[in-house]
Every structure is written in C-alpha cells, then in structure tokens.
Design a protein around this motif. Structure first.
Motif, PDB file in Angstrom:
ATOM      1  N   GLU A 194      -4.576   5.726  -4.713  1.00 33.72           N
ATOM      2  CA  GLU A 194      -4.968   5.880  -3.311  1.00 33.72           C
ATOM      3  C   GLU A 194      -5.127   4.504  -2.663  1.00 33.72           C
ATOM      4  OE1 GLU A 194      -8.397   8.375  -2.830  1.00 33.72           O
ATOM      5  OE2 GLU A 194      -7.774   9.763  -4.418  1.00 33.72           O
ATOM      6  N   LEU A 195      -4.525   4.355  -1.499  1.00 33.65           N
ATOM      7  CA  LEU A 195      -4.623   3.101  -0.753  1.00 33.65           C
ATOM      8  C   LEU A 195      -4.894   3.414   0.711  1.00 33.65           C
ATOM      9  CD1 LEU A 195      -4.355   0.058  -0.299  1.00 33.65           C
ATOM     10  CD2 LEU A 195      -1.856   0.364  -0.216  1.00 33.65           C
ATOM     11  N   THR A 196      -5.976   2.833   1.231  1.00 34.30           N
ATOM     12  CA  THR A 196      -6.345   2.993   2.636  1.00 34.30           C
ATOM     13  C   THR A 196      -6.591   1.619   3.239  1.00 34.30           C
ATOM     14  OG1 THR A 196      -7.406   5.148   2.269  1.00 34.30           O
ATOM     15  CG2 THR A 196      -8.044   3.944   4.247  1.00 34.30           C
ATOM     16  N   VAL A 197      -6.003   1.370   4.412  1.00 33.58           N
ATOM     17  CA  VAL A 197      -6.263   0.130   5.152  1.00 33.58           C
ATOM     18  C   VAL A 197      -6.756   0.526   6.541  1.00 33.58           C
ATOM     19  CG1 VAL A 197      -5.393  -2.084   5.932  1.00 33.58           C
ATOM     20  CG2 VAL A 197      -4.403  -1.023   3.890  1.00 33.58           C
ATOM     21  N   GLU A 198      -8.038   0.269   6.810  1.00 32.78           N
ATOM     22  CA  GLU A 198      -8.647   0.597   8.096  1.00 32.78           C
ATOM     23  C   GLU A 198      -8.584  -0.624   8.999  1.00 32.78           C
ATOM     24  OE1 GLU A 198     -12.614   1.808   7.299  1.00 32.78           O
ATOM     25  OE2 GLU A 198     -12.046   3.572   6.119  1.00 32.78           O
ATOM     26  N   SER A 199      -8.073  -0.438  10.213  1.00 33.25           N
ATOM     27  CA  SER A 199      -7.907  -1.580  11.099  1.00 33.25           C
ATOM     28  C   SER A 199      -7.862  -1.138  12.552  1.00 33.25           C
ATOM     29  CB  SER A 199      -6.607  -2.321  10.749  1.00 33.25           C
ATOM     30  OG  SER A 199      -6.373  -3.386  11.648  1.00 33.25           O
ATOM     31  N   GLY A 200      -8.297  -2.033  13.423  1.00 32.40           N
ATOM     32  CA  GLY A 200      -8.122  -1.802  14.856  1.00 32.40           C
ATOM     33  C   GLY A 200      -6.758  -2.246  15.328  1.00 32.40           C
ATOM     34  N   GLY A 201      -6.068  -3.020  14.478  1.00 30.10           N
ATOM     35  CA  GLY A 201      -4.717  -3.493  14.787  1.00 30.10           C
ATOM     36  C   GLY A 201      -4.108  -4.078  13.531  1.00 30.10           C
ATOM     37  N   LEU A 202      -3.376  -3.276  12.802  1.00 29.36           N
ATOM     38  CA  LEU A 202      -2.806  -3.702  11.521  1.00 29.36           C
ATOM     39  C   LEU A 202      -1.509  -4.462  11.770  1.00 29.36           C
ATOM     40  CD1 LEU A 202      -3.280  -3.551   8.475  1.00 29.36           C
ATOM     41  CD2 LEU A 202      -1.960  -1.426   8.442  1.00 29.36           C
ATOM     42  N   ARG A 203      -1.481  -5.711  11.326  1.00 36.62           N
ATOM     43  CA  ARG A 203      -0.314  -6.545  11.569  1.00 36.62           C
ATOM     44  C   ARG A 203       0.936  -5.938  10.941  1.00 36.62           C
ATOM     45  NH1 ARG A 203      -1.964 -10.345   8.302  1.00 36.62           N
ATOM     46  NH2 ARG A 203       0.033 -11.417   8.367  1.00 36.62           N
ATOM     47  N   PRO A 204       2.061  -5.949  11.630  1.00 31.56           N
ATOM     48  CA  PRO A 204       3.304  -5.388  11.069  1.00 31.56           C
ATOM     49  C   PRO A 204       3.674  -6.011   9.727  1.00 31.56           C
ATOM     50  CG  PRO A 204       3.569  -5.783  13.420  1.00 31.56           C
ATOM     51  CD  PRO A 204       2.248  -6.374  13.039  1.00 31.56           C
ATOM     52  N   GLU A 205       3.346  -7.296   9.537  1.00 37.60           N
ATOM     53  CA  GLU A 205       3.656  -7.939   8.258  1.00 37.60           C
ATOM     54  C   GLU A 205       2.933  -7.263   7.106  1.00 37.60           C
ATOM     55  OE1 GLU A 205       3.610 -11.239  11.440  1.00 37.60           O
ATOM     56  OE2 GLU A 205       2.565  -9.366  10.986  1.00 37.60           O
ATOM     57  N   VAL A 206       1.692  -6.843   7.352  1.00 37.34           N
ATOM     58  CA  VAL A 206       0.927  -6.168   6.306  1.00 37.34           C
ATOM     59  C   VAL A 206       1.537  -4.800   6.013  1.00 37.34           C
ATOM     60  CG1 VAL A 206      -1.339  -5.290   5.650  1.00 37.34           C
ATOM     61  CG2 VAL A 206      -1.165  -7.391   6.998  1.00 37.34           C
ATOM     62  N   VAL A 207       1.956  -4.105   7.067  1.00 33.60           N
ATOM     63  CA  VAL A 207       2.605  -2.804   6.885  1.00 33.60           C
ATOM     64  C   VAL A 207       3.857  -2.955   6.023  1.00 33.60           C
ATOM     65  CG1 VAL A 207       3.767  -0.902   8.068  1.00 33.60           C
ATOM     66  CG2 VAL A 207       1.685  -1.900   9.048  1.00 33.60           C
ATOM     67  N   ARG A 208       4.643  -3.967   6.324  1.00 29.19           N
ATOM     68  CA  ARG A 208       5.871  -4.182   5.535  1.00 29.19           C
ATOM     69  C   ARG A 208       5.541  -4.544   4.087  1.00 29.19           C
ATOM     70  NH1 ARG A 208       7.579  -6.552  10.576  1.00 29.19           N
ATOM     71  NH2 ARG A 208       7.069  -8.666   9.841  1.00 29.19           N
ATOM     72  N   ASP A 209       4.492  -5.348   3.896  1.00 26.30           N
ATOM     73  CA  ASP A 209       4.094  -5.715   2.538  1.00 26.30           C
ATOM     74  C   ASP A 209       3.670  -4.493   1.732  1.00 26.30           C
ATOM     75  OD1 ASP A 209       4.648  -8.365   2.883  1.00 26.30           O
ATOM     76  OD2 ASP A 209       2.563  -9.018   3.098  1.00 26.30           O
ATOM     77  N   VAL A 210       2.892  -3.633   2.347  1.00 25.18           N
ATOM     78  CA  VAL A 210       2.445  -2.419   1.648  1.00 25.18           C
ATOM     79  C   VAL A 210       3.649  -1.570   1.252  1.00 25.18           C
ATOM     80  CG1 VAL A 210       1.231  -0.230   1.927  1.00 25.18           C
ATOM     81  CG2 VAL A 210       0.149  -2.353   2.687  1.00 25.18           C
ATOM     82  N   CYS A 211       4.581  -1.379   2.194  1.00 26.84           N
ATOM     83  CA  CYS A 211       5.734  -0.520   1.921  1.00 26.84           C
ATOM     84  C   CYS A 211       6.684  -1.135   0.895  1.00 26.84           C
ATOM     85  CB  CYS A 211       6.480  -0.226   3.223  1.00 26.84           C
ATOM     86  SG  CYS A 211       5.558   0.834   4.364  1.00 26.84           S
ATOM     87  N   ALA A 212       6.590  -2.438   0.696  1.00 27.35           N
ATOM     88  CA  ALA A 212       7.442  -3.100  -0.291  1.00 27.35           C
ATOM     89  C   ALA A 212       6.756  -3.252  -1.644  1.00 27.35           C
ATOM     90  CB  ALA A 212       7.853  -4.485   0.222  1.00 27.35           C
ATOM     91  N   SER A 213       5.546  -2.735  -1.770  1.00 24.30           N
ATOM     92  CA  SER A 213       4.786  -2.893  -3.004  1.00 24.30           C
ATOM     93  C   SER A 213       5.264  -1.924  -4.080  1.00 24.30           C
ATOM     94  CB  SER A 213       3.294  -2.671  -2.744  1.00 24.30           C
ATOM     95  OG  SER A 213       2.765  -3.693  -1.924  1.00 24.30           O
ATOM     96  N   GLY A 214       5.092  -2.334  -5.317  1.00 24.76           N
ATOM     97  CA  GLY A 214       5.474  -1.500  -6.450  1.00 24.76           C
ATOM     98  C   GLY A 214       4.315  -0.617  -6.884  1.00 24.76           C
ATOM     99  N   LEU A 215       4.198   0.543  -6.264  1.00 26.35           N
ATOM    100  CA  LEU A 215       3.098   1.473  -6.543  1.00 26.35           C
ATOM    101  C   LEU A 215       3.686   2.837  -6.914  1.00 26.35           C
ATOM    102  CD1 LEU A 215       0.888   0.532  -3.445  1.00 26.35           C
ATOM    103  CD2 LEU A 215       0.762  -0.428  -5.755  1.00 26.35           C
ATOM    104  N   PRO A 216       4.258   2.962  -8.096  1.00 29.05           N
ATOM    105  CA  PRO A 216       4.983   4.192  -8.451  1.00 29.05           C
ATOM    106  C   PRO A 216       4.100   5.422  -8.571  1.00 29.05           C
ATOM    107  CG  PRO A 216       4.737   2.766 -10.363  1.00 29.05           C
ATOM    108  CD  PRO A 216       4.288   1.961  -9.181  1.00 29.05           C
TER     109      PRO A 216
END
Length: 356
Positions: A194-216
C-alpha cells in the motif's frame, strides 16, 4: 480536513505518542505559569501520561508516533541553553525504552528544530541509521503533520526512497506533503502493498517517479494530485505506465484524490487498462462537477465492474447524482459530502478539499 487532527489508528493499531522531554517541559511550564497568573489550575495541562505507560507495557500492540516540539520561546530568545534533547537523543531514548523487535508501525510527525522548522532529510537520515533496530517494521507514515503545525503544501520533504529501501519488509507507506524535493522512485521493493501520498499539490515529477517504481506486489495506490497553484499539475500522461497496465500488476484499488480538474480525468480513466483490473476507484476530495459526472454516465460500461466508486466531496447536482446511481446499479457509489461552489466576480469557483 484530514490534516486537522492526529490519527488515532494506523495499520489497524491504536496510536501512542512517545512523548519528548521538550513537550513535557513545555506542558508543565505552561501549567505552572497558568496557575500562578490565574490563581487556578489549568483544566487540561499537564496531560496524563497513562496512555504512554500502557503502550510501553505492550509495545507491539501500538503504532508509535515520533513527534517533538521546539523549545519554548522564552528558552530560545533569552539564551537559556540548548533543547532538552536533540532529535538523535530522542530517537535513542525511543530505541532504549520501546523494545525495537516489537515495533510494527511508526508514525513520524512534526519534528522541528530550534527554529521550528523540520529538516526532512535529517529526520529520514536518523531513521535510516536506526533501521536495523526495527526488523519487524511493516507500516510507516512519514509526515503526519497537522495544518496547525504546517500547511500541507508547505511541508518540504526530501528523497525518501533510501529510507523506504532500508525497511525491506515494509508493507504500508503513507507520505504527507508532495512539494519541495520529495523523491519516491523505488527501483525495487517487492513487499510494499500500500502506498499513499497526501498532498495539496503533488509535483508531476513525483507522480512519474512513483509510476516508474518497481513495486510488483502493490495492491493499493492513492495519490492526492492537488492543485496547480500549490505545486500540482500532473496530467494523465504522467501516469502512463499505470494507466496502460504496465505498472503494478496486482493493483486492486486506485485513488486519484484531491484532484483539481478531475472532470478531465474521467475519459482517460475509462479508456485505461488499469481500470479493468481494479475493484475500487477513488476520485474523492476533488472538484468533480456535473461535466465529470455525466462523463461517468457516458462511460458507465467501463465503471460497471467496480465494487466501489468513491466520489465523496463533489459538486454534483442532485440530478446528476441520480443519473450516476441509475447508470451503475451494481456499484457502491459514495456520493457523500456534496459541496457548493463559491461565487465571486460573477463566476463560480470549485475547489479541492485540501489545498494550501
């Protein structure tokens, strides 16, 4: 607002705070000055530490909040010495008093320095240094900081990937604050569920990093995308590995919460491969309007297999809410917390639940 009060439960465990000496000194100092100046005892201070003692007697049955306070103002402005204990000393005391092998969940709250500012990189480094002490840690909440301590969009975090990697058995990760230099690209973490990132404005770079992570093994992903004004601005293209189904093959729940302009996300989600895989979809806390609601109705076939569609905190008219319910008769749709747009300068303005 989710960030207005401390959580009382985490990872299925009640939360106990490991009280800092500075906090105890502050409470007693305030209570004594109150009694002297008003001629009566303070009604709430100092608080009872009975909950802490109960938790120390059975440490594996609690999630532990690590939180400190800066020295009182009159101690720092009049040259009255150093803090009662440093962050390093506080954490060493925690390791000494709470049997490390029994620590299953940590909630890292506000840990400010003498100036009242939190150095996230320092905190993460101190925790990483002590990671071998906590081999059974399964759940981590980093940044449980309240609005009264720091606005969510002002929480300046650091690269947390090394910290997460230091806990290879971690199952649950919650992070609050997505501005600043937050980094969350995890080359590989096989056990995270489970991964949750709470933010008032999540930087697109962080979104891309999460989606590129190896979390099978990831089962639940929740991203609070937030508003452009506070550092957000992620677009569907930033989630391409997720939307195409390449990332996170075991995903069961996807939450794109607190999203400004969530109406524009409905069609891309309806066309996505990941929607066919998940059983629950969260689009709550955002600014969903009738335009987005009618898009859900238009693409009802794509959402019809869901067990839950969470739309709470929305700007949908009663008419469109009814249309959604009729279009998705087999889906549990959460339409709670309807909002009313604000009007100024002759225009209607819609807002996410958590912004600044």
């Amino acid at each position: 607002m989710p960030n207005t009060r401390h959580i009382t439960e985490f990872a299925g465990l009640p939360v106990a705070e490991f009280t800092s000496w500075e906090s105890i000194r502050d409470d007693f100092d305030t209570a004594m000055r109150w009694a002297r100046n008003r001629g009566e005892p303070h009604a709430e201070l100092p608080p009872s530490h009975e909950p802490l003692f109960r938790a120390l007697a059975d440490p594996g049955s609690f999630a532990w909040r690590l939180r400190t306070v800066p020295p009182p103002y009159h101690f720092t402005t009049r040259g009255k010495g150093r803090p009662f204990e440093t962050l390093s000393e506080y954490l060493d005391r925690f390791v000494e008093l709470v049997p490390p092998q029994r620590v299953r969940a940590l909630v890292v709250g506000h840990t400010p320095d003498e100036k009242g500012e939190m150095d996230a990189a320092l905190v993460a480094g101190e925790l990483r240094e002590r990671a071998p002490h906590w081999p059974e840690l399964r759940s981590l909440f980093f940044g449980e900081i309240l609005q009264a301590e720091n606005e969510i969009s002002w929480i300046d975090l650091s690269d947390l990937a090394p910290l997460v990697s230091a806990f290879p058995k971690l199952r649950r990760l919650v992070v609050r604050g997505g501005s600043g230099t937050l980094g969350l690209r995890l080359p590989e973490h096989r056990w995270l569920r489970e991964l949750t990132v709470e933010s008032g404005g999540l930087r697109p770079e962080v979104v891309r990093d999460v989606c590129a992570s190896g979390l099978p093994g990831l089962r639940r992903l929740e991203l609070w995308l937030g508003a452009d004004e506070y550092g957000g601005g992620a677009a569907p293209e930033d989630l391409t590995p997720l939307l195409t189904g390449e990332a996170f093959p075991e995903l069961e729940y996807l939450g794109l919460l607190n999203t400004e302009g969530v109406d524009s996300w409905i069609a891309p989600l309806a066309r996505s491969a990941v929607l066919k895989r998940v059983r629950s979809l969260g689009l709550g806390l955002g600014d969903l309007t009738d335009e987005g609601g009618r898009a859900i109705v238009e693409h009802a076939d794509a959402f019809a297999h869901l067990e839950l569609l969470d739309l709470h905190h929305h700007f949908l008219s009663e008419e469109v809410r009814t249309e959604i319910g009729a279009a998705l008769p087999g889906v549990r749709v959460n339409l709670s917390a309807p909002q009313t747009p604000e009007k100024w300068d002759g225009e209607l303005h819609y807002y996410t639940a958590v912004s600044e």
